[in-house]
Scaffold this active site. Structure first.
Site, PDB file in Angstrom:
ATOM      1  N   CYS A  80       0.570  -1.265   0.171  1.00 57.81           N
ATOM      2  CA  CYS A  80       0.048  -0.080  -0.098  1.00 57.81           C
ATOM      3  C   CYS A  80       1.031   0.957  -0.027  1.00 57.81           C
ATOM      4  O   CYS A  80       1.895   1.694  -1.129  1.00 57.81           O
ATOM      5  CB  CYS A  80      -1.356  -0.034   1.062  1.00 57.81           C
ATOM      6  SG  CYS A  80      -2.367   0.991   0.723  1.00 57.81           S
ATOM      7  N   HIS A 182      -3.529  -4.674  -0.445  1.00 61.13           N
ATOM      8  CA  HIS A 182      -3.623  -5.288   0.745  1.00 61.13           C
ATOM      9  C   HIS A 182      -3.844  -6.676   0.686  1.00 61.13           C
ATOM     10  O   HIS A 182      -4.774  -7.423   0.534  1.00 61.13           O
ATOM     11  CB  HIS A 182      -4.389  -4.607   1.787  1.00 61.13           C
ATOM     12  CG  HIS A 182      -4.390  -3.605   2.545  1.00 61.13           C
ATOM     13  ND1 HIS A 182      -3.618  -2.804   3.272  1.00 61.13           N
ATOM     14  CD2 HIS A 182      -5.342  -2.018   1.846  1.00 61.13           C
ATOM     15  CE1 HIS A 182      -3.382  -1.825   3.697  1.00 61.13           C
ATOM     16  NE2 HIS A 182      -3.887  -1.029   2.529  1.00 61.13           N
ATOM     17  N   GLU A 184      -2.669  -9.291   3.385  1.00 58.90           N
ATOM     18  CA  GLU A 184      -3.579  -9.360   4.174  1.00 58.90           C
ATOM     19  C   GLU A 184      -4.962  -8.940   4.671  1.00 58.90           C
ATOM     20  O   GLU A 184      -5.119 -10.148   5.510  1.00 58.90           O
ATOM     21  CB  GLU A 184      -2.762  -8.691   5.024  1.00 58.90           C
ATOM     22  CG  GLU A 184      -3.185  -7.347   5.912  1.00 58.90           C
ATOM     23  CD  GLU A 184      -3.160  -6.611   5.232  1.00 58.90           C
ATOM     24  OE1 GLU A 184      -2.636  -4.872   5.154  1.00 58.90           O
ATOM     25  OE2 GLU A 184      -2.179  -6.159   3.949  1.00 58.90           O
TER      26      GLU A 184
END
Length: 200
Positions: A80, A182, A184
């Site tokens: 990011c 992202h 995650e």
């Protein structure tokens, strides 16, 4: 050992939780010596570009990162705003970036996008590179951003998505990687990407 760089910004525990589930050795660290001696590095980031660069400078980790990435050629992935920090600079701020991948971070043209920021799931076009192997066909990742990376050299752009216009959402130069989305927060495809990075 994968080291998640703790300079005071980013959802560090989310990355740690993924690697715990994968049983991959890792640590969260703000220790320059640990960063210099890591086998791989993750540079997270959220929020504004200048704020992230200020925190990194104030953390005392910039020189350790330069040694690891530029001298020892340790693989690193920026996530990011961590990806945007790899550029020379950003239209969002005035501070210089790390400059590890030549380019400038640009703001989306608000007249050409449905809303700002770009938030939610988006399909990613990527070639069959090691960092993107074994992902689902038409794989989607989670985005939350208003700025994108404009590479000076086209082959440093390794993946694209479309939001209004087609934009670069992943970059690579030698041992330096970055993704705008992202991983995650991107379920199976994101976990696979983080596993791939660990295996580079």
């Amino acid at each position: 050992m994968i080291t998640i760089v703790n300079y005071g910004l980013g959802n560090l525990r989310a990355f740690s939780n993924v690697y715990k589930r994968l049983n991959i050795e890792h640590k969260i660290s703000s220790d320059p010596s640990e960063i210099k001696n890591s086998s791989k590095l993750i540079l997270p980031g959220v929020g504004a570009f200048d704020h992230a660069m200020t925190l990194l400078q104030e953390s005392g980790l910039r020189s350790a990162l330069d040694v690891a990435v530029l001298e020892r050629k340790t693989p690193i992935i920026g996530i990011c705003v961590g990806m945007q920090m790899l550029a020379n600079g950003s239209d969002e701020g005035n501070l210089p970036g790390l400059g590890w991948i030549p380019g400038q971070v640009r703001k989306f043209d608000e007249s050409k996008v449905p809303q700002m920021p770009h938030m939610g799931w988006n399909e990613v076009e990527a070639p069959d590179l090691p960092i993107f192997k074994e992902r689902e066909e038409h794989s989607r990742f989670y985005f939350l951003h208003s700025y994108y990376f404009e590479c000076e050299t086209p082959h440093h752009a390794i993946a694209h998505a479309t939001y209004g216009n087609r934009f670069t959402c992943a970059v690579n130069r030698d041992n330096v990687y970055g993704v705008q989305f992202h991983p995650e927060k991107s379920h199976h495809n994101g976990v696979q990407l983080l596993r791939n990075f660990a295996q580079l």
